[in-house]
Design an enzyme around this catalytic site. Structure first.
Site, PDB file in Angstrom:
ATOM      1  N   ASP A 107       0.850  -1.204   0.000  1.00 32.16           N
ATOM      2  CA  ASP A 107       0.000   0.000   0.000  1.00 32.16           C
ATOM      3  C   ASP A 107       0.879   1.245   0.000  1.00 32.16           C
ATOM      4  O   ASP A 107       1.612   1.494   0.955  1.00 32.16           O
ATOM      5  CB  ASP A 107      -0.902  -0.029   1.238  1.00 32.16           C
ATOM      6  CG  ASP A 107      -2.057   0.958   1.139  1.00 32.16           C
ATOM      7  OD1 ASP A 107      -2.097   1.747   0.174  1.00 32.16           O
ATOM      8  OD2 ASP A 107      -2.919   0.934   2.036  1.00 32.16           O
ATOM      9  N   ASP A 108       0.833   2.004  -1.074  1.00 34.65           N
ATOM     10  CA  ASP A 108       1.597   3.255  -1.192  1.00 34.65           C
ATOM     11  C   ASP A 108       3.113   3.023  -1.258  1.00 34.65           C
ATOM     12  O   ASP A 108       3.885   3.866  -0.793  1.00 34.65           O
ATOM     13  CB  ASP A 108       1.295   4.237  -0.027  1.00 34.65           C
ATOM     14  CG  ASP A 108      -0.142   4.709   0.026  1.00 34.65           C
ATOM     15  OD1 ASP A 108      -0.963   4.221  -0.771  1.00 34.65           O
ATOM     16  OD2 ASP A 108      -0.444   5.574   0.877  1.00 34.65           O
ATOM     17  N   LYS A 128       1.625   9.776  -4.993  1.00 33.99           N
ATOM     18  CA  LYS A 128       0.258   9.302  -4.780  1.00 33.99           C
ATOM     19  C   LYS A 128      -0.765  10.426  -5.017  1.00 33.99           C
ATOM     20  O   LYS A 128      -0.557  11.551  -4.582  1.00 33.99           O
ATOM     21  CB  LYS A 128       0.120   8.792  -3.340  1.00 33.99           C
ATOM     22  CG  LYS A 128      -1.306   8.401  -2.962  1.00 33.99           C
ATOM     23  CD  LYS A 128      -1.378   7.865  -1.545  1.00 33.99           C
ATOM     24  CE  LYS A 128      -2.809   7.492  -1.176  1.00 33.99           C
ATOM     25  NZ  LYS A 128      -2.914   6.851   0.139  1.00 33.99           N
ATOM     26  N   HIS A 136     -10.838  -2.344   1.607  1.00 31.66           N
ATOM     27  CA  HIS A 136     -11.052  -0.995   1.069  1.00 31.66           C
ATOM     28  C   HIS A 136     -11.909  -0.916  -0.197  1.00 31.66           C
ATOM     29  O   HIS A 136     -11.734  -0.027  -1.031  1.00 31.66           O
ATOM     30  CB  HIS A 136      -9.709  -0.275   0.847  1.00 31.66           C
ATOM     31  CG  HIS A 136      -9.802   1.191   1.165  1.00 31.66           C
ATOM     32  ND1 HIS A 136      -8.731   2.048   1.144  1.00 31.66           N
ATOM     33  CD2 HIS A 136     -10.884   1.934   1.514  1.00 31.66           C
ATOM     34  CE1 HIS A 136      -9.139   3.265   1.466  1.00 31.66           C
ATOM     35  NE2 HIS A 136     -10.435   3.223   1.690  1.00 31.66           N
ATOM     36  N   ASP A 147      -0.345  -0.547  -4.798  1.00 31.75           N
ATOM     37  CA  ASP A 147      -1.630  -0.008  -5.280  1.00 31.75           C
ATOM     38  C   ASP A 147      -1.552   1.400  -5.839  1.00 31.75           C
ATOM     39  O   ASP A 147      -2.472   1.854  -6.513  1.00 31.75           O
ATOM     40  CB  ASP A 147      -2.698  -0.076  -4.168  1.00 31.75           C
ATOM     41  CG  ASP A 147      -2.452   0.941  -3.059  1.00 31.75           C
ATOM     42  OD1 ASP A 147      -1.291   1.344  -2.834  1.00 31.75           O
ATOM     43  OD2 ASP A 147      -3.432   1.339  -2.405  1.00 31.75           O
ATOM     44  N   ASN A 148      -0.481   2.120  -5.523  1.00 29.38           N
ATOM     45  CA  ASN A 148      -0.275   3.479  -6.062  1.00 29.38           C
ATOM     46  C   ASN A 148       1.099   3.951  -5.609  1.00 29.38           C
ATOM     47  O   ASN A 148       1.776   3.263  -4.842  1.00 29.38           O
ATOM     48  CB  ASN A 148      -1.379   4.461  -5.616  1.00 29.38           C
ATOM     49  CG  ASN A 148      -1.665   4.445  -4.134  1.00 29.38           C
ATOM     50  OD1 ASN A 148      -2.696   3.961  -3.690  1.00 29.38           O
ATOM     51  ND2 ASN A 148      -0.737   4.948  -3.332  1.00 29.38           N
ATOM     52  N   SER A 181      -8.258   1.622   5.135  1.00 33.11           N
ATOM     53  CA  SER A 181      -6.899   2.014   5.531  1.00 33.11           C
ATOM     54  C   SER A 181      -6.789   2.147   7.047  1.00 33.11           C
ATOM     55  O   SER A 181      -7.776   2.457   7.720  1.00 33.11           O
ATOM     56  CB  SER A 181      -6.520   3.355   4.896  1.00 33.11           C
ATOM     57  OG  SER A 181      -6.590   3.264   3.505  1.00 33.11           O
ATOM     58  N   LYS A 192      -5.654  -5.479   4.001  1.00 39.96           N
ATOM     59  CA  LYS A 192      -6.597  -4.359   3.836  1.00 39.96           C
ATOM     60  C   LYS A 192      -7.534  -4.589   2.660  1.00 39.96           C
ATOM     61  O   LYS A 192      -7.110  -4.950   1.572  1.00 39.96           O
ATOM     62  CB  LYS A 192      -5.785  -3.081   3.621  1.00 39.96           C
ATOM     63  CG  LYS A 192      -6.568  -1.935   3.000  1.00 39.96           C
ATOM     64  CD  LYS A 192      -5.776  -0.657   3.008  1.00 39.96           C
ATOM     65  CE  LYS A 192      -6.088   0.190   1.783  1.00 39.96           C
ATOM     66  NZ  LYS A 192      -5.458   1.515   1.814  1.00 39.96           N
ATOM     67  N   CYS A 239      -6.003   4.442  -3.368  1.00 41.20           N
ATOM     68  CA  CYS A 239      -6.244   3.056  -2.931  1.00 41.20           C
ATOM     69  C   CYS A 239      -7.492   2.375  -3.494  1.00 41.20           C
ATOM     70  O   CYS A 239      -7.400   1.341  -4.146  1.00 41.20           O
ATOM     71  CB  CYS A 239      -6.342   3.005  -1.413  1.00 41.20           C
ATOM     72  SG  CYS A 239      -4.898   3.667  -0.575  1.00 41.20           S
ATOM     73  N   HIS A 263       1.794   2.230   3.934  1.00 44.83           N
ATOM     74  CA  HIS A 263       0.852   3.358   4.111  1.00 44.83           C
ATOM     75  C   HIS A 263       1.027   3.913   5.534  1.00 44.83           C
ATOM     76  O   HIS A 263       1.325   3.147   6.450  1.00 44.83           O
ATOM     77  CB  HIS A 263      -0.566   2.803   3.921  1.00 44.83           C
ATOM     78  CG  HIS A 263      -1.660   3.809   3.800  1.00 44.83           C
ATOM     79  ND1 HIS A 263      -2.014   4.648   4.832  1.00 44.83           N
ATOM     80  CD2 HIS A 263      -2.515   4.092   2.772  1.00 44.83           C
ATOM     81  CE1 HIS A 263      -3.031   5.415   4.435  1.00 44.83           C
ATOM     82  NE2 HIS A 263      -3.354   5.099   3.190  1.00 44.83           N
ATOM     83  N   ARG A 304      -7.631  -0.818  -6.295  1.00 43.94           N
ATOM     84  CA  ARG A 304      -7.976  -2.187  -5.902  1.00 43.94           C
ATOM     85  C   ARG A 304      -9.171  -2.707  -6.703  1.00 43.94           C
ATOM     86  O   ARG A 304      -9.247  -3.900  -7.037  1.00 43.94           O
ATOM     87  CB  ARG A 304      -8.286  -2.230  -4.402  1.00 43.94           C
ATOM     88  CG  ARG A 304      -7.031  -2.157  -3.571  1.00 43.94           C
ATOM     89  CD  ARG A 304      -7.226  -1.486  -2.224  1.00 43.94           C
ATOM     90  NE  ARG A 304      -5.948  -0.927  -1.817  1.00 43.94           N
ATOM     91  CZ  ARG A 304      -5.077  -1.564  -1.044  1.00 43.94           C
ATOM     92  NH1 ARG A 304      -5.373  -2.734  -0.533  1.00 43.94           N
ATOM     93  NH2 ARG A 304      -3.901  -1.014  -0.770  1.00 43.94           N
TER      94      ARG A 304
HETATM   95 MG    MG Z   1      -2.581   3.038  -1.446  1.00 42.49          MG
END
Ligand code: MG
Length: 441
Positions: free
Chosen positions: A21-22, A260, A115, A244-245, A138, A113, A60, A192, A64
């Site tokens: 994540d991130d 992001k 989301h 994811d980003n 998150s 996660k 996010c 994240h 996803r």
């Molecule tokens: Mg993310």
């Protein structure tokens, strides 16, 4: 195709899809980071390492949605980040990767996660996952229950040990005695914010808390890989790792511009490594473009089926080193419901952009998506930094991409078309002929 597809039909592979994540494009050792990531470096060295792989969105939730449906998230109504109070989520009418694989006899788990909607009807157990252990959104959102299927394990999840506990549950799932192939979707909360690690990773990296968190993430990948090997599953398991980003407050995009929440490369181009001994040759370095949209069609092929109505393509030939390029339509970059850029081969055209950073409070009147005075064209092969606009030298490329963007846009829901029309100042009457006019540049 012969041998490979033949084998895929007779023996469906196990699939492990790990999502950070991130995590930035430059945050793994194999992508130039100083953070030690030996396990992920090994996955890359023994398999494929993409240089042009894109998340489904710069944030996010939509990213996803793209990963699990193979469709632009703007088609699924999930174009923005969801919050705990939101009552919407991924519609039950969407075909997800786990639903598709369950039909092929797979057992399925989501760890980490989610989301994609926190009401029960949107949660993993309702979307094709037999098993869920993790958090609904998150970990900077509140309240934050840690869930095991429908049960609350902790009312307020303890963050320090999240990675460790996700990993234990994922390993239990892989290790369960079963004849069926498995699909594990392991969506980490790391790195994240807020940044938290278990005791043994505190100050370990000497690169701050972000480095520690990435190291623990790498440890987790190592534990999953070790379990697969110990269970004798190495030669029939595909492991894909991506993010994811792009990175948010901390983290590294390498040379890429933006972070992001932005449709510059730094917001959406992510690390992607894939290992499948005997099927993906060690040291494969795909140069072609891959995307989250492609994951579903690619996994469909490996599981001996086809993905329904995907916006992506089967990129197995790229991943397996059988092709250096695959012909594809434009890759569109949305921020929210706003179409801002498109990639065609080496070229990327920007047509609109927000007037403020994604997470900055907007100016009076709010955050607005504005048309660029003139479209900007970047050659991502020679200028990955998106620093030199070459639109003036390539007017025919600009016209071609711009026209195709508008054609593709007409297949999207009305709110997406309306947002484009509003941004680009196109009068309503102009769309009634059935085609959006190309604005003169
Ligand atoms: Mg993310």
């Amino acid at each position: 195709l012969g041998g490979i597809s033949g084998r895929a039909e007779t023996r469906a592979p196990n699939i492990v899809l790990i999502l950070a994540d991130d995590l930035g494009f430059g945050d793994l050792g194999c992508y130039g980071s100083k953070i030690p990531t030996p396990n992920l470096n090994r996955v890359a060295a023994e398999g494929a390492q993409f240089q042009h792989f894109y998340a489904g969105s710069p944030v996010c939730t939509p990213s996803r949605a793209a990963l699990l449906t193979g469709r632009y998230p703007e088609r699924c109504g999930l174009s923005r980040v969801l919050f705990p109070e939101d009552t919407v989520g991924l519609a039950s009418t969407e075909t997800t990767v786990p639903k598709m694989l369950k039909k092929q006899g797979y057992r399925t788990m989501c760890a980490g996660k989610w989301h994609l909607g926190s009401r029960p009807q949107f949660m993993p157990n309702a979307q094709g996952f037999d098993r869920f252990f993790g958090i609904p959104y998150s970990h900077d959102m509140w309240p934050l229950p840690l869930l095991s299927d429908g049960e609350v394990v902790e009312a307020n999840a303890k963050l320090d040990t999240l990675t460790q506990r996700y990993t234990e549950q994922a390993i239990d799932f892989i290790s369960a005695p079963a004849d069926a192939p498995f699909f594990l979707y392991f969506a980490h909360s790391a790195p994240h914010v807020p940044l938290a690690t278990s005791q043994r990773f505190r100050k370990k990296s000497k690169l701050g808390r972000y480095g520690d968190v990435v190291q623990e993430l790498d440890w987790s990948v190592g534990e999953v890989m070790r379990t697969i090997a110990e269970r004798g599953l190495d030669d029939n398991t595909l492991v894909i790792f991506t993010s994811d980003n792009g990175p948010w407050y901390q983290g590294n995009t390498g040379v890429l511009r933006g972070r992001k929440g932005e449709t510059y490369e730094g917001g959406v181009r992510v690390p992607c490594v894939a290992r499948f001994p005997g099927r993906i040759p060690a040291g494969t370095q795909p140069r072609g473009v891959g995307s989250f949209l492609d994951v579903m069609p690619t996994l469909a092929r490996l599981a001996g089926t086809t993905a329904p109505r995907s916006d992506g393509i089967d990129i197995w030939p790229l991943m397996a080193g059988e092709a250096s390029e695959i012909e594809r339509d434009l890759l569109l970059y949305f921020d929210g419901i706003n179409l801002q850029c498109a990639r065609m081969g080496r070229w990327k055209l920007h047509v609109s952009r927000y007037n403020s950073f994604a997470w900055a409070p907007g100016p009076p009147g709010g955050r607005m998506n504005l048309p660029l005075p003139l479209p900007e064209l970047y050659d991502l092969e020679s200028d990955p930094e998106e620093s030199s606009d070459v639109a003036e030298d390539n007017p025919e490329i600009v016209t071609q991409i711009r026209a195709r963007m508008e054609e593709m846009l007409l297949t999207f829901p009305e709110n997406v078309i309306t947002a484009w029309r509003d941004t680009m100042r196109i009068p309503v009457e102009a769309t009634e002929s059935g085609a959006l006019p190309v604005r003169k540049i």
